[in-house]
Write a protein that holds these residues in place. Structure first.
Motif, short mmCIF file in Angstrom:
data_model
loop_
_atom_site.label_atom_id
_atom_site.label_comp_id
_atom_site.label_asym_id
_atom_site.label_seq_id
_atom_site.Cartn_x
_atom_site.Cartn_y
_atom_site.Cartn_z
N ALA A 61 58.50 54.94 69.03
CA ALA A 61 57.40 55.90 69.06
C ALA A 61 56.19 55.35 69.81
O ALA A 61 55.50 56.09 70.50
CB ALA A 61 57.01 56.29 67.63
N TYR A 62 55.93 54.05 69.65
CA TYR A 62 54.78 53.44 70.33
C TYR A 62 54.90 53.62 71.85
O TYR A 62 53.98 54.11 72.50
CB TYR A 62 54.69 51.96 69.96
CG TYR A 62 53.55 51.24 70.64
CD1 TYR A 62 52.27 51.30 70.11
CD2 TYR A 62 53.76 50.52 71.81
CE1 TYR A 62 51.22 50.64 70.74
CE2 TYR A 62 52.71 49.86 72.44
CZ TYR A 62 51.44 49.93 71.91
OH TYR A 62 50.39 49.29 72.53
N CYS A 63 56.04 53.21 72.42
CA CYS A 63 56.24 53.30 73.86
C CYS A 63 56.37 54.76 74.31
O CYS A 63 55.89 55.12 75.38
CB CYS A 63 57.46 52.50 74.30
SG CYS A 63 57.26 50.71 74.06
N LEU A 64 57.00 55.60 73.50
CA LEU A 64 57.13 57.01 73.85
C LEU A 64 55.75 57.66 73.95
O LEU A 64 55.46 58.38 74.91
CB LEU A 64 58.00 57.73 72.82
CG LEU A 64 58.29 59.19 73.10
CD1 LEU A 64 58.98 59.38 74.45
CD2 LEU A 64 59.15 59.78 71.99
N HIS A 65 54.89 57.38 72.99
CA HIS A 65 53.53 57.92 73.04
C HIS A 65 52.80 57.42 74.29
O HIS A 65 52.16 58.19 75.01
CB HIS A 65 52.76 57.53 71.77
CG HIS A 65 51.37 58.05 71.76
ND1 HIS A 65 50.30 57.35 72.29
CD2 HIS A 65 50.88 59.23 71.31
CE1 HIS A 65 49.21 58.08 72.15
NE2 HIS A 65 49.52 59.21 71.56
N MET A 66 52.92 56.13 74.56
CA MET A 66 52.24 55.54 75.72
C MET A 66 52.71 56.17 77.03
O MET A 66 51.90 56.57 77.86
CB MET A 66 52.51 54.02 75.77
CG MET A 66 51.89 53.33 76.96
SD MET A 66 52.41 51.61 77.17
CE MET A 66 52.06 50.93 75.58
N HIS A 67 54.01 56.29 77.20
CA HIS A 67 54.53 56.75 78.49
C HIS A 67 54.44 58.26 78.68
O HIS A 67 54.27 58.72 79.81
CB HIS A 67 55.93 56.20 78.73
CG HIS A 67 55.89 54.72 78.90
ND1 HIS A 67 55.25 54.13 79.97
CD2 HIS A 67 56.30 53.72 78.10
CE1 HIS A 67 55.31 52.82 79.84
NE2 HIS A 67 55.94 52.55 78.71
N THR A 68 54.50 59.03 77.60
CA THR A 68 54.24 60.46 77.77
C THR A 68 52.77 60.68 78.10
O THR A 68 52.45 61.54 78.93
CB THR A 68 54.68 61.29 76.54
OG1 THR A 68 54.06 60.76 75.37
CG2 THR A 68 56.19 61.30 76.39
N SER A 69 51.89 59.91 77.49
CA SER A 69 50.45 60.01 77.81
C SER A 69 50.20 59.62 79.26
O SER A 69 49.46 60.31 79.98
CB SER A 69 49.63 59.11 76.88
OG SER A 69 49.73 59.55 75.56
N ASP A 70 50.81 58.52 79.70
CA ASP A 70 50.66 58.08 81.10
C ASP A 70 51.20 59.13 82.06
O ASP A 70 50.59 59.40 83.10
CB ASP A 70 51.40 56.75 81.34
CG ASP A 70 50.72 55.56 80.68
OD1 ASP A 70 49.58 55.71 80.18
OD2 ASP A 70 51.33 54.48 80.67
N ALA A 71 52.33 59.73 81.71
CA ALA A 71 52.93 60.75 82.58
C ALA A 71 52.02 61.97 82.69
O ALA A 71 51.83 62.50 83.79
CB ALA A 71 54.31 61.16 82.03
N ARG A 72 51.43 62.37 81.58
CA ARG A 72 50.50 63.51 81.62
C ARG A 72 49.30 63.19 82.51
O ARG A 72 48.89 64.01 83.32
CB ARG A 72 50.01 63.84 80.21
CG ARG A 72 50.97 64.61 79.38
CD ARG A 72 50.35 64.98 78.02
NE ARG A 72 51.38 65.47 77.15
CZ ARG A 72 52.05 64.72 76.26
NH1 ARG A 72 51.78 63.45 76.11
NH2 ARG A 72 52.98 65.26 75.52
N LYS A 73 48.75 61.99 82.34
CA LYS A 73 47.60 61.58 83.16
C LYS A 73 47.95 61.57 84.65
O LYS A 73 47.09 61.81 85.49
CB LYS A 73 47.11 60.19 82.73
CG LYS A 73 46.42 60.17 81.40
CD LYS A 73 46.06 58.77 80.99
CE LYS A 73 45.62 58.71 79.54
NZ LYS A 73 45.51 57.33 79.03
#
Length: 162
Positions: A61-73
């Protein structure tokens, strides 16, 4: 299973785990360098898709949150982000090259369940030049390593300090 089924209703405090970056800074910096080298020259959207899919498979979940956030940005659409988990059934959301990378990501991430089938590797090799394919493999290895570090050290989703 729910948290209650595991005997943890969330009320008890979690025991702190090792801070990997502080405990082994040389290893942490080496992994950051490996990760950066892997991403070099790869399409940033593809990088995030690979990191998202591996994190989903590893239940990180930690990495999933990070990378979905990065992808949105970076401008990734919500629609495609929602489809990553079911990319094979939603093939029209992804390019042929992205689908080849996602198939390779799944095979490498789940390598203990059947190796990397020749057809999956050959499919990726048709869409990536040799050096690019090697970087893609390195990327898949780094995200799997990050997932394992985050999971084993109890990283909390949404607390990314980058």
């Amino acid at each position: 299973m729910t948290r209650q089924q595991h005997g943890n209703d969330g009320a008890e405090a979690r025991r702190p785990r090792v801070d990997f970056a502080q405990a082994v800074p040389k290893a942490f910096k080496a992994l950051i360098g490996f990760d950066a080298a892997a991403c070099e020259g790869l399409d940033p959207a593809l990088v995030e898709l690979v990191q998202i899919r591996s994190s989903q498979l590893n239940k990180c979940a930690y990495c999933l949150h990070m990378h979905t956030s990065d992808a949105r940005k970076a401008g990734e659409s919500e629609e495609r982000l929602h489809m990553v988990a079911v990319w094979e059934e939603a093939a029209h959301f992804f390019t042929v090259k992205e689908r080849a990378a996602l198939a390779l990501t799944e095979a490498v991430t789940l390598v203990a369940q059947g190796g990397v089938p020749d057809e999956v590797y050959e499919r990726a090799a048709r869409h990536f030049e040799e050096a690019e394919l090697a970087r893609l493999l390195a990327l898949i290895c780094t995200i799997n390593t990050w997932n394992r570090i985050a999971l084993s050290t109890g990283k909390v989703p949404g607390t990314d300090e980058r």
